[in-house]
Design an enzyme around this catalytic site. Structure first.
Site, PDB file in Angstrom:
ATOM      1  N   HIS A 170       0.821  -1.218   0.000  1.00  0.00           N
ATOM      2  CA  HIS A 170       0.000   0.000   0.000  1.00  0.00           C
ATOM      3  C   HIS A 170       0.852   1.264   0.000  1.00  0.00           C
ATOM      4  O   HIS A 170       0.351   2.340  -0.281  1.00  0.00           O
ATOM      5  CB  HIS A 170      -0.922   0.002   1.223  1.00  0.00           C
ATOM      6  CG  HIS A 170      -2.004  -1.024   1.120  1.00  0.00           C
ATOM      7  ND1 HIS A 170      -3.308  -0.709   0.814  1.00  0.00           N
ATOM      8  CD2 HIS A 170      -1.975  -2.376   1.245  1.00  0.00           C
ATOM      9  CE1 HIS A 170      -4.035  -1.819   0.768  1.00  0.00           C
ATOM     10  NE2 HIS A 170      -3.253  -2.836   1.029  1.00  0.00           N
ATOM     11  N   ASP A 382       3.309   9.511  -0.612  1.00  0.00           N
ATOM     12  CA  ASP A 382       2.129   8.738  -0.205  1.00  0.00           C
ATOM     13  C   ASP A 382       1.927   7.613  -1.211  1.00  0.00           C
ATOM     14  O   ASP A 382       2.054   7.848  -2.415  1.00  0.00           O
ATOM     15  CB  ASP A 382       0.889   9.656  -0.209  1.00  0.00           C
ATOM     16  CG  ASP A 382      -0.085   9.325   0.915  1.00  0.00           C
ATOM     17  OD1 ASP A 382      -0.126   8.152   1.324  1.00  0.00           O
ATOM     18  OD2 ASP A 382      -0.798  10.241   1.367  1.00  0.00           O
TER      19      ASP A 382
HETATM   20  C1  GDG Z   1      -2.281   3.767   3.471  1.00  0.00           C
HETATM   21  C2  GDG Z   1      -1.248   4.461   2.581  1.00  0.00           C
HETATM   22  C3  GDG Z   1      -2.880   4.408   0.696  1.00  0.00           C
HETATM   23  C4  GDG Z   1      -9.075   8.957   8.216  1.00  0.00           C
HETATM   24  N1  GDG Z   1      -9.476   9.535   9.343  1.00  0.00           N
HETATM   25  C5  GDG Z   1     -10.754   9.171   9.570  1.00  0.00           C
HETATM   26  C6  GDG Z   1     -11.132   8.351   8.527  1.00  0.00           C
HETATM   27  N2  GDG Z   1     -10.078   8.226   7.726  1.00  0.00           N
HETATM   28  C7  GDG Z   1     -10.020   7.430   6.497  1.00  0.00           C
HETATM   29  C8  GDG Z   1     -10.057   8.320   5.269  1.00  0.00           C
HETATM   30  C9  GDG Z   1      -9.346   7.444   4.254  1.00  0.00           C
HETATM   31  C10 GDG Z   1      -8.340   6.686   5.097  1.00  0.00           C
HETATM   32  O1  GDG Z   1      -8.777   6.758   6.444  1.00  0.00           O
HETATM   33  C11 GDG Z   1      -6.940   7.266   4.973  1.00  0.00           C
HETATM   34  O2  GDG Z   1      -6.428   6.774   3.778  1.00  0.00           O
HETATM   35  P1  GDG Z   1      -5.146   7.383   3.060  1.00  0.00           P
HETATM   36  O3  GDG Z   1      -5.012   6.707   1.749  1.00  0.00           O
HETATM   37  O4  GDG Z   1      -5.336   8.857   2.917  1.00  0.00           O
HETATM   38  O5  GDG Z   1      -3.907   7.153   4.016  1.00  0.00           O
HETATM   39  P2  GDG Z   1      -3.255   5.973   4.957  1.00  0.00           P
HETATM   40  O6  GDG Z   1      -4.077   5.714   6.160  1.00  0.00           O
HETATM   41  O7  GDG Z   1      -1.863   6.450   5.195  1.00  0.00           O
HETATM   42  O8  GDG Z   1      -3.258   4.632   4.059  1.00  0.00           O
HETATM   43  C12 GDG Z   1      -1.956   5.297   1.522  1.00  0.00           C
HETATM   44  C13 GDG Z   1      -3.779   3.592   1.596  1.00  0.00           C
HETATM   45  O9  GDG Z   1      -3.049   2.878   2.600  1.00  0.00           O
HETATM   46  C14 GDG Z   1      -4.587   2.576   0.796  1.00  0.00           C
HETATM   47  O10 GDG Z   1      -3.743   1.763   0.036  1.00  0.00           O
HETATM   48  O11 GDG Z   1      -3.698   5.239  -0.105  1.00  0.00           O
HETATM   49  O12 GDG Z   1      -1.010   5.897   0.666  1.00  0.00           O
HETATM   50  O13 GDG Z   1      -0.373   5.285   3.358  1.00  0.00           O
HETATM   51  O14 GDG Z   1     -10.223   6.512   3.702  1.00  0.00           O
HETATM   52  O15 GDG Z   1     -11.381   8.607   4.947  1.00  0.00           O
HETATM   53  N3  GDG Z   1     -12.355   7.835   8.444  1.00  0.00           N
HETATM   54  C15 GDG Z   1     -13.248   8.147   9.439  1.00  0.00           C
HETATM   55  N4  GDG Z   1     -12.925   8.934  10.503  1.00  0.00           N
HETATM   56  C16 GDG Z   1     -11.692   9.465  10.598  1.00  0.00           C
HETATM   57  O16 GDG Z   1     -11.416  10.179  11.569  1.00  0.00           O
HETATM   58  N5  GDG Z   1     -14.492   7.656   9.364  1.00  0.00           N
END
Ligand code: GDG
Length: 480
Positions: A170, A382
């Site tokens: 990821h 990222d």
């Molecule tokens: C890793 C990789 C890659 C966040 N805070 C809350 C919440 N979230 C949800 C967001 C989003 C997810 O969490 C965060 O996803 P990201 O992709 O932005 O980042 P990482 O957590 O670092 O994920 C990344 C991912 O894996 C998938 O392969 O894209 O690059 O680092 O969905 O909405 N959701 C809720 N409350 C929160 O406070 N409900």
């Protein structure tokens, strides 16, 4: 997808639910969030299967029993891997998050190299493999996820598992020059050769991986066909592919149309008293470029005084890895920066940065997406960044503006409609904030329509289909 593949065995560090004590001290199951959960949970709910992972609680908590009950409500089974507090400190906070995470995000300065942590990482990966081997039914494939579990495939082979074992990374895969610094580079690269199929988020990650295979793994041959690559090693074939992860577009789009979300968006706007809002939403992480974002916003306020009193930054930072020292340092840095910038520009009626350190529920998350005219998503690096895609899916009136870092994996798909920035270039990032602020409606609509169409066409279900098609193709008899 054939019947066999419907029973998927997914292995990830954390389960999509955590076992924790409530305020009365009773053990309960709480849903967890994060990129992997956002992507995989809808897929598992649709297809069923077993999800194996650490439930986030001490070894003596009643995880097995609580998760069995919870599995009955979900459409898939959750199977816990017990991990002790000392092991969590070494394999998770230590090797995973203080070695692999920064190294794979090109941030060598944050890396620690500790042999004891590496040993524990190996032991815990072996335990994940043992629990997985017990859960395997027939020839269903095993799908291991992410950087905390790089070695699970190797240990499954040692346990005699012959099933197909897939792996999806990821996070980014760094250049071979960075992999060279890792004392255990050979162990990791050879262990990866035990998977049948490895997926990356971007072509850049895939190329970096191939470079490391050539540099650190002996006796390999590479075959590249039009859309596939195969590494031949030790009479085994490892298939490599590029699969940009995504979101359930329909779920975000329809969620953003609900009355609850409209109410929460209205509530935020009423309380924030600014004509326009620019949103940042990230887990607490130094890879997400939050201090640089605050500085870019400050520069925009300096350079374009007409923004003052009219554009506010809402930054939601979701608590994450708070027991890792570098994350505590980042939290302090953010507190100070927000305080300094607010002290400098606030008036009786307007505050430039609304900074919150908290979790959001789903309606609040969508409410913030919907209430914000601009999203400022500027990671230093990222793997993908799902927040960028979610913001577009929630922009149902086609009027949001996305400012995106060129170092997010999502840039490969979203560069056409977003305003692209280098997060280290504060001057240009400030210009992009101003350009988004003054953008006319026609351009906003044109850009957002293109973004939404991209995310709609390439949703998480397509990501899964493409990953699994590789799986089924291997079992198909040759058509020649
Ligand atoms: C890793 C990789 C890659 C966040 N805070 C809350 C919440 N979230 C949800 C967001 C989003 C997810 O969490 C965060 O996803 P990201 O992709 O932005 O980042 P990482 O957590 O670092 O994920 C990344 C991912 O894996 C998938 O392969 O894209 O690059 O680092 O969905 O909405 N959701 C809720 N409350 C929160 O406070 N409900």
């Amino acid at each position: 997808m054939n019947d066999e593949n419907r029973h998927m065995l997914v292995v990830s560090n954390r389960l999509p639910a955590a076992v924790d004590q409530d305020s009365d001290g009773n053990w309960k199951v709480f849903p967890s969030s994060g990129g992997l959960v956002t992507a995989m949970a809808p897929v598992m709910r649709r297809n069923g299967g077993t999800w194996i992972g650490w439930p986030g609680c001490p070894k003596d908590a009643p995880a097995e029993e609580l998760l069995r009950e919870h599995s009955e409500q979900e459409r898939f089974t959750l199977k816990p891997v017990p991990v002790s507090e000392d092991e969590v400190a070494k394999y998770y906070r230590g090797f995973s998050n203080q070695t692999i995470w920064p190294l794979f995000h090109d941030l060598l300065g944050y890396c620690e190299f500790d042999a004891d942590q590496w040993e524990t990482y190996c032991e815990v990966n072996r335990r994940f493999a043992e629990v997985t081997a017990e859960a395997i039914q027939g020839s269903s494939p095993v799908w291991v996820h992410d950087y905390q579990l790089l070695l699970v495939g190797r240990y499954l082979r040692e346990l005699g598992v012959q099933n197909d074992i897939d792996f999806f990374l990821h996070i980014p895969f760094p250049s071979s020059d960075l992999i060279r610094r890792l004392p255990w580079r050979r162990e990791i690269m050879y262990a990866l050769m035990d998977y049948d199929h490895i997926g990356f988020q971007t072509r850049h990650d895939y190329r970096n991986f191939m470079q490391s295979v050539r540099m650190f793994v002996e006796d390999t041959r590479v075959h590249s066909k039009r859309n596939h690559s195969f590494v031949l090693h030790n009479e085994r074939t490892i298939e490599l592919g590029i699969y940009p992860i995504s979101i359930d577009f329909k779920e975000f789009d329809s969620g953003a149309r609900s009355q609850e979300v409209a109410d929460s968006a209205w509530y935020f706007r009423e309380n924030l008293r600014s004509d326009k809002l620019v949103l940042g939403l990230d887990r607490l992480d130094y890879t997400k470029g939050i201090p640089e974002r605050f500085l870019a916003f400050e520069r925009a306020l300096e350079k374009y005084p007409e923004l003052r009193g009219h554009l506010a930054l809402i930054q939601v930072v979701v608590p994450s890895r708070v027991t890792v020292p570098q994350y505590q340092g980042l939290k302090e840095q953010l507190d100070q920066l927000a305080g300094r910038i607010n002290g400098r520009f606030s008036t009786d009626r307007w505050i430039p940065i609304h900074y919150m350190f908290r979790h959001l529920n789903r309606n609040q998350l969508l409410g913030y997406y919907k209430a914000s005219e601009i999203a400022l998503i500027t990671p230093l690096r990222d793997g993908m960044n799902l927040v960028a895609k979610e913001y577009c899916a929630a922009s149902i009136e086609n009027n949001g503006v996305l400012i995106l870092s060129e170092f997010a994996g999502a840039a490969d798909q979203l560069a056409q409609g977003a305003l692209m920035v280098n997060p280290y270039d504060l001057e240009r990032a400030a210009d992009a904030i101003f350009a988004a602020y003054i953008m006319d409606d026609e351009e906003k609509t044109r850009r957002m329509k293109a973004l939404r169409s991209e995310v709609r066409r390439n949703d998480v279900h397509k990501w899964l289909r493409q990953f699994m098609e590789k799986e089924t193709r291997r079992h198909r008899p040759s058509q020649t």
